[in-house]
Design an enzyme around this catalytic site. Sequence first.
Site, PDB file in Angstrom:
ATOM      1  N   CYS A  94       0.839  -1.202   0.000  1.00 28.84           N
ATOM      2  CA  CYS A  94       0.000   0.000   0.000  1.00 28.84           C
ATOM      3  C   CYS A  94       0.877   1.257   0.000  1.00 28.84           C
ATOM      4  CB  CYS A  94      -0.910   0.010   1.227  1.00 28.84           C
ATOM      5  SG  CYS A  94      -1.916   1.502   1.363  1.00 28.84           S
ATOM      6  N   CYS A 103      -4.232  -0.368   8.652  1.00 30.33           N
ATOM      7  CA  CYS A 103      -3.496  -1.630   8.750  1.00 30.33           C
ATOM      8  C   CYS A 103      -2.252  -1.428   9.612  1.00 30.33           C
ATOM      9  CB  CYS A 103      -3.051  -2.116   7.373  1.00 30.33           C
ATOM     10  SG  CYS A 103      -4.383  -2.540   6.243  1.00 30.33           S
ATOM     11  N   CYS A 222      -8.027   1.403  -1.419  1.00 23.22           N
ATOM     12  CA  CYS A 222      -7.668   0.711  -0.177  1.00 23.22           C
ATOM     13  C   CYS A 222      -7.583  -0.774  -0.513  1.00 23.22           C
ATOM     14  CB  CYS A 222      -8.712   0.953   0.908  1.00 23.22           C
ATOM     15  SG  CYS A 222      -8.433  -0.034   2.399  1.00 23.22           S
ATOM     16  N   GLN A 346     -20.910  -9.012   9.472  1.00 25.78           N
ATOM     17  CA  GLN A 346     -19.469  -9.262   9.455  1.00 25.78           C
ATOM     18  C   GLN A 346     -18.849  -8.720   8.167  1.00 25.78           C
ATOM     19  OE1 GLN A 346     -17.595 -10.292  11.816  1.00 25.78           O
ATOM     20  NE2 GLN A 346     -18.699 -11.673  13.163  1.00 25.78           N
ATOM     21  N   TYR A 375     -25.405 -13.007  22.942  1.00 27.36           N
ATOM     22  CA  TYR A 375     -24.843 -11.952  22.080  1.00 27.36           C
ATOM     23  C   TYR A 375     -25.102 -12.296  20.613  1.00 27.36           C
ATOM     24  CZ  TYR A 375     -22.123 -11.090  26.380  1.00 27.36           C
ATOM     25  OH  TYR A 375     -21.728 -10.860  27.678  1.00 27.36           O
ATOM     26  N   GLU A 396     -30.053 -10.861  22.626  1.00 30.17           N
ATOM     27  CA  GLU A 396     -29.220  -9.702  22.297  1.00 30.17           C
ATOM     28  C   GLU A 396     -29.849  -8.473  22.932  1.00 30.17           C
ATOM     29  OE1 GLU A 396     -26.800  -7.016  21.267  1.00 30.17           O
ATOM     30  OE2 GLU A 396     -26.290  -8.953  20.377  1.00 30.17           O
ATOM     31  N   ASP A 444     -20.547 -14.993  21.790  1.00 32.00           N
ATOM     32  CA  ASP A 444     -19.734 -14.191  20.860  1.00 32.00           C
ATOM     33  C   ASP A 444     -19.789 -12.747  21.345  1.00 32.00           C
ATOM     34  OD1 ASP A 444     -18.338 -13.113  18.760  1.00 32.00           O
ATOM     35  OD2 ASP A 444     -19.900 -13.431  17.257  1.00 32.00           O
ATOM     36  N   CYS A 471     -13.160 -11.938  19.869  1.00 35.51           N
ATOM     37  CA  CYS A 471     -12.378 -10.992  19.055  1.00 35.51           C
ATOM     38  C   CYS A 471     -11.254 -10.363  19.863  1.00 35.51           C
ATOM     39  CB  CYS A 471     -13.292  -9.908  18.479  1.00 35.51           C
ATOM     40  SG  CYS A 471     -14.129  -8.906  19.731  1.00 35.51           S
TER      41      CYS A 471
END
Length: 514
Positions: A94, A103, A222, A346, A375, A396, A444, A471
């Site tokens: 990039c 990034c 990008c 996602q 979740y 949720e 999650d 995550c």
Amino acid sequence: MKAGNKNRKHDSVQIEKDIPGVPVAKNDEVIIDIIGMNHDGEGVGRAEGYTLFVQGALPGEKVSVKVLKTKKQYGYAKLLNVLKASPDRIAAPCPIYDKCGGCQLQHLSYEGQLAWKRQHVVDALERIGKLNVASSMGENHTSELETVQAAHHAGNSEAGNHVDNKASSASLHEITVLPTLGMAEPWRYRNKAQVPIGVTDGGLVGGFYARGSHRIIDMETCLIQHDKNDEVVTRVKAIARRFGISAYNEETGRGLLRHVVVKVGFRTGEMMLVLVTNGEEIHHVEEWIAAIRDELPSVVSICQNVNTRKTNVIFGDVTRVLWGSEVIYDYIGDVKFAISARSFYQVNPVQTEVLYGKTVEYAGLTGKETVIDAYCGIGTISLFLAQHAKEVYGVEIVKEAIEDARVNARLNGMEQVTFEVGASEDVIPRWKEEGIEADVIVVDPPRKGCDPRLLETILEMKPERVVYVSCNPSTLARDLRVLEDGGYRTVEVQPVDMFPHTVHVETVVRLTRM
């Protein structure tokens, strides 16, 4: 390597006061060996025993650096020269990688990224969770790095309160952490672009924020975005300039266009454009819509979101359709999803299918089980599970997400799925009182991990299996320790690379009741 005096140099003016006991000061230039990389992707090195974090440095390298900032336990330094390069160092493809903050790992080979992400998970499980990870061939584990990271986390913890060493001893059983599942083509994977709009040199620009700031770097391409998203953003900026649309100014709170948000369905090719505006009225709106429709035939939905608040939050409360459909559609595996302007979906659909496939595998479903999805969001994991389970219950706390989940269930004709609004730790115990017994619970959670009351609820429900999708390795490790102490055994851990060239890693964990 210790930094010798011959490698140390003070500027003529010492701006920052030396900290007692710290061997370097601001503006010193030193040579250090990089022994690892922290969770922000910064190289970790030592100067006379003092920890320095260096953006752009890689493990195994010898580098010269300039000290930027010092604290009592660690400091930050700027990379000046790489004296001995890592075999995993590559030239970032990039052109604005050194300016953009999107990034962090493009200078590390993709194989190196996958290996580091696995090690990042291993380090968190061992250091925070006190879990016993089985060693594997090629594992580059450094006890010195653990010490360095522990010092850094003492002042900058992602996991909140760490596990008390006295309260929990390390697990005796060995846990398998598999190699990270990466992408065959780790570029152009993002299906959503959220581009801030601003003014530079009197003209409208749009791109990404420079690393560590809110200065917008104007950009046309990008490399991690779907190329159609790039095209839409470029054309929309050009059309806005043509019609004299003003860009939002963060400092004054004036100007109309704040963000351009673009979504693309990888399988369907449908595209949605959301114009986030600082006010209700858009000048030349009909001409603008006509130009977008003429120049961008893939766009089937043009929406406006109004956000007049002085905030970094992208969306406001009011969203309206200016032209076309209220939603676009896409698929993950065989499951169809309706995606609205505000829907969470996602961003890497290719790896999402990999992640959810592993989740279903770890759930061990035969078609007879009752599954609870805590979740659950808009029901992505729930609907994947429902293809293989007898019943699925999703909960949720965000009302709009549950509304989307119900729409998606109807869209796929899945009547064996029930969704409810509320906190998992409140709803799941009530379900138990109503006679709903879960064979499997899937969690999650957001980056902060599971609510402690939810972990207590899981231990009280006693499902045969728990699947934890995470995550954040730090909060994952913390929560696994609680589940281990409550009678569960962590069996296998699978890192998944959802966000190539960034420091983020998703992890799926299989736990069974002992």
